[in-house]
Design a protein around this motif. Structure first.
Motif, PDB file in Angstrom:
ATOM      1  N   GLY A  12       0.633  -1.383   0.125  1.00 38.21           N
ATOM      2  CA  GLY A  12       0.038  -0.065  -0.056  1.00 38.21           C
ATOM      3  C   GLY A  12       0.905   1.285   0.099  1.00 38.21           C
ATOM      4  N   ASP A  13       0.191   2.517   0.465  1.00 34.76           N
ATOM      5  CA  ASP A  13       0.953   3.520   0.568  1.00 34.76           C
ATOM      6  C   ASP A  13       1.898   3.631   1.606  1.00 34.76           C
ATOM      7  OD1 ASP A  13      -1.028   4.455  -1.380  1.00 34.76           O
ATOM      8  OD2 ASP A  13      -2.318   5.519  -0.045  1.00 34.76           O
ATOM      9  N   ALA A  14       2.996   4.628   1.584  1.00 32.28           N
ATOM     10  CA  ALA A  14       3.974   4.593   2.295  1.00 32.28           C
ATOM     11  C   ALA A  14       3.354   4.973   3.933  1.00 32.28           C
ATOM     12  CB  ALA A  14       5.077   5.700   1.907  1.00 32.28           C
ATOM     13  N   PRO A  15       3.742   4.097   4.894  1.00 23.07           N
ATOM     14  CA  PRO A  15       3.198   4.358   6.169  1.00 23.07           C
ATOM     15  C   PRO A  15       4.097   5.465   6.728  1.00 23.07           C
ATOM     16  CG  PRO A  15       4.581   2.247   5.912  1.00 23.07           C
ATOM     17  CD  PRO A  15       4.469   2.839   4.619  1.00 23.07           C
ATOM     18  N   GLU A  16       3.452   6.296   7.762  1.00 20.66           N
ATOM     19  CA  GLU A  16       3.895   7.038   8.358  1.00 20.66           C
ATOM     20  C   GLU A  16       4.983   6.420   9.585  1.00 20.66           C
ATOM     21  OE1 GLU A  16       3.942  10.598   8.658  1.00 20.66           O
ATOM     22  OE2 GLU A  16       2.656  10.206   6.683  1.00 20.66           O
ATOM     23  N   VAL A  17       6.040   7.108   9.879  1.00 20.25           N
ATOM     24  CA  VAL A  17       7.103   6.532  10.664  1.00 20.25           C
ATOM     25  C   VAL A  17       7.046   7.498  11.997  1.00 20.25           C
ATOM     26  CG1 VAL A  17       9.541   6.151  11.178  1.00 20.25           C
ATOM     27  CG2 VAL A  17       8.713   5.666   8.877  1.00 20.25           C
ATOM     28  N   ASP A  18       6.771   6.618  13.123  1.00 23.64           N
ATOM     29  CA  ASP A  18       6.525   7.336  14.361  1.00 23.64           C
ATOM     30  C   ASP A  18       8.234   7.126  15.167  1.00 23.64           C
ATOM     31  OD1 ASP A  18       5.837   8.261  16.842  1.00 23.64           O
ATOM     32  OD2 ASP A  18       4.810   6.518  17.287  1.00 23.64           O
ATOM     33  N   THR A  49      16.055  -3.851   0.992  1.00 22.84           N
ATOM     34  CA  THR A  49      15.477  -3.093   0.011  1.00 22.84           C
ATOM     35  C   THR A  49      13.896  -3.153  -0.015  1.00 22.84           C
ATOM     36  OG1 THR A  49      17.305  -3.652  -1.525  1.00 22.84           O
ATOM     37  CG2 THR A  49      15.395  -2.872  -3.004  1.00 22.84           C
ATOM     38  N   ILE A  50      13.564  -1.848  -0.197  1.00 19.22           N
ATOM     39  CA  ILE A  50      11.962  -1.648  -0.036  1.00 19.22           C
ATOM     40  C   ILE A  50      11.261  -2.073  -1.364  1.00 19.22           C
ATOM     41  CG2 ILE A  50      10.229  -0.081   0.513  1.00 19.22           C
ATOM     42  CD1 ILE A  50      12.116  -1.037   2.781  1.00 19.22           C
ATOM     43  N   TYR A  51      10.218  -2.630  -1.399  1.00 20.36           N
ATOM     44  CA  TYR A  51       9.691  -2.741  -2.564  1.00 20.36           C
ATOM     45  C   TYR A  51       8.196  -2.319  -2.437  1.00 20.36           C
ATOM     46  CZ  TYR A  51      13.496  -5.927  -3.961  1.00 20.36           C
ATOM     47  OH  TYR A  51      14.760  -6.258  -4.050  1.00 20.36           O
ATOM     48  N   ARG A  52       7.741  -1.756  -3.626  1.00 20.16           N
ATOM     49  CA  ARG A  52       6.312  -1.229  -3.569  1.00 20.16           C
ATOM     50  C   ARG A  52       5.569  -1.184  -4.848  1.00 20.16           C
ATOM     51  NH1 ARG A  52       5.185   3.553  -6.244  1.00 20.16           N
ATOM     52  NH2 ARG A  52       6.623   4.749  -7.033  1.00 20.16           N
ATOM     53  N   LYS A  53       4.081  -1.120  -4.717  1.00 20.05           N
ATOM     54  CA  LYS A  53       3.336  -1.368  -5.676  1.00 20.05           C
ATOM     55  C   LYS A  53       3.253   0.045  -6.711  1.00 20.05           C
ATOM     56  CE  LYS A  53       0.123  -4.749  -4.618  1.00 20.05           C
ATOM     57  NZ  LYS A  53      -1.393  -5.027  -4.693  1.00 20.05           N
ATOM     58  N   PRO A  54       3.125   0.147  -8.008  1.00 21.66           N
ATOM     59  CA  PRO A  54       3.269   1.298  -8.584  1.00 21.66           C
ATOM     60  C   PRO A  54       2.280   2.281  -8.522  1.00 21.66           C
ATOM     61  CG  PRO A  54       2.928  -0.493 -10.222  1.00 21.66           C
ATOM     62  CD  PRO A  54       3.247  -1.203  -9.026  1.00 21.66           C
ATOM     63  N   LYS A  63      12.640   8.116  -3.280  1.00 17.89           N
ATOM     64  CA  LYS A  63      13.559   7.234  -3.668  1.00 17.89           C
ATOM     65  C   LYS A  63      14.077   6.349  -2.357  1.00 17.89           C
ATOM     66  CE  LYS A  63      15.051   9.901  -7.780  1.00 17.89           C
ATOM     67  NZ  LYS A  63      15.941  10.028  -8.886  1.00 17.89           N
ATOM     68  N   THR A  64      13.823   6.756  -1.362  1.00 24.59           N
ATOM     69  CA  THR A  64      14.258   6.112  -0.179  1.00 24.59           C
ATOM     70  C   THR A  64      13.171   6.161   0.929  1.00 24.59           C
ATOM     71  OG1 THR A  64      15.347   7.828   0.842  1.00 24.59           O
ATOM     72  CG2 THR A  64      16.686   6.408  -0.374  1.00 24.59           C
ATOM     73  N   TRP A  65      12.999   5.372   1.605  1.00 19.52           N
ATOM     74  CA  TRP A  65      12.149   5.071   2.729  1.00 19.52           C
ATOM     75  C   TRP A  65      12.918   4.621   3.942  1.00 19.52           C
ATOM     76  CZ3 TRP A  65       9.708   1.616   6.281  1.00 19.52           C
ATOM     77  CH2 TRP A  65       8.628   2.282   7.055  1.00 19.52           C
ATOM     78  N   GLY A  66      12.616   5.207   5.011  1.00 24.82           N
ATOM     79  CA  GLY A  66      13.507   4.759   6.170  1.00 24.82           C
ATOM     80  C   GLY A  66      14.970   4.715   5.952  1.00 24.82           C
ATOM     81  N   ASP A 112      15.197  -1.673 -11.060  1.00 24.55           N
ATOM     82  CA  ASP A 112      16.413  -1.598 -10.144  1.00 24.55           C
ATOM     83  C   ASP A 112      17.380  -0.852 -11.192  1.00 24.55           C
ATOM     84  OD1 ASP A 112      18.184  -1.152  -8.270  1.00 24.55           O
ATOM     85  OD2 ASP A 112      18.749  -3.479  -8.319  1.00 24.55           O
ATOM     86  N   GLN A 113      17.223   0.523 -11.271  1.00 24.88           N
ATOM     87  CA  GLN A 113      18.178   1.506 -11.986  1.00 24.88           C
ATOM     88  C   GLN A 113      18.340   0.898 -13.390  1.00 24.88           C
ATOM     89  OE1 GLN A 113      21.690   1.442  -9.585  1.00 24.88           O
ATOM     90  NE2 GLN A 113      20.726   2.461  -7.857  1.00 24.88           N
TER      91      GLN A 113
END
Length: 185
Positions: free
Chosen positions: A89-95, A107-112, A119-122, A154-155
Motif C-alpha cells: 500500500g501507500d508509504a506508512p508514517e514513521v513514528d 531493499t524496499i519494494y512497493r506497488k506502482p 527514492k528512499t524510505w527509512g 532497479d536502475q
C-alpha cells in the motif's frame, strides 16, 4: 512481549482474537525472536509498534499489507538478515527517527500505484514492483500465499524474486546471502 524463553520460527498473526479485530502489533511484541524466519500480517493490522520485530536476526523478508498506515521507531532494528520489505500500500508514517538501523539494510519494494513514496524510505532504497504474475500467469494482487515472480525495476535493470506460498523469499537478487542452503539467483 518478546520471545524470552520461547522458540518461534513461523508467525501467522490472526485477523481476529475472540471476535475482535487485531489492529496493531505492539511495542516490542516480537523483540529478540532470533529464530523467527517468516511472518504473515493480516489486513486488519494498521500499525506496527516501536521495536516490534527488533533483533529478529533470521528474518529475511516481510510483506506489509496495505492496511498498515504507521510503523514505530526501530520496528526492524538489528534484523541483520532482512533483505526485502514489500509494501502492498501507500508509504506508512514513521513514528520516530528510523524503522531500521545501520545493521538492517533491506531493499524496499512497493506497488506502482502506491502514494507517498520517494527514492528512499527509512533510509533504504525503494524499488518499484512493475508487475506480478502468479505461477499460472495471471496478475496477482498480493504475494502472500502465492508462488509468483516479481519483476522489479532497479536502475534500469530487472530483478526477479520468487516467493514461497508462506510469503518467504525463494529466490532473490544475485549476490544475496544463502537462505536455507539455497543461493539467491
Amino acid at each position: 512481549t518478546g520471545c524470552y524463553n520461547r522458540v518461534l520460527v513461523s508467525l501467522i498473526i490472526p485477523a481476529t482474537i475472540e471476535g475482535k479485530p487485531v489492529t496493531g502489533i505492539g511495542t516490542g511484541a516480537f523483540y529478540e525472536c532470533h529464530l523467527l524466519t517468516s511472518i504473515n500480517i493480516p489486513d486488519s493490522v494498521t500499525s506496527i509498534g516501536h521495536g516490534a520485530f527488533a533483533e529478529c536476526s533470521n528474518l529475511t523478508t516481510i510483506t506489509i499489507p496495505n492496511s498498515v498506515t504507521g510503523i514505530g521507531e526501530h520496528a526492524f532494528a538489528e534484523c541483520s538478515n532482512l533483505l526485502a520489505v514489500t509494501f502492498l500500500g501507500d508509504a506508512p508514517e514513521v513514528d520516530g527517527e528510523d524503522v531500521f538501523d545501520d545493521e538492517t539494510t533491506p531493499t524496499i519494494y512497493r506497488k506502482p500505484d502506491a502514494r507517498g513514496w520517494g527514492k528512499t524510505w527509512g533510509g533504504r532504497p525503494v524499488r518499484l514492483i512493475r508487475k506480478a504474475k502468479s505461477s499460472t500467469g495471471s496478475l496477482a494482487d498480493s504475494i502472500v500465499g502465492k508462488l509468483i515472480t516479481l519483476e522489479v525495476e532497479d536502475q534500469g535493470e530487472s530483478l526477479q524474486i520468487q516467493f514461497n506460498e508462506d510469503g518467504s523469499m525463494l529466490e532473490g537478487p544475485s549476490g544475496a546471502p544463502e537462505n536455507n542452503g539455497r543461493t539467491y539467483q
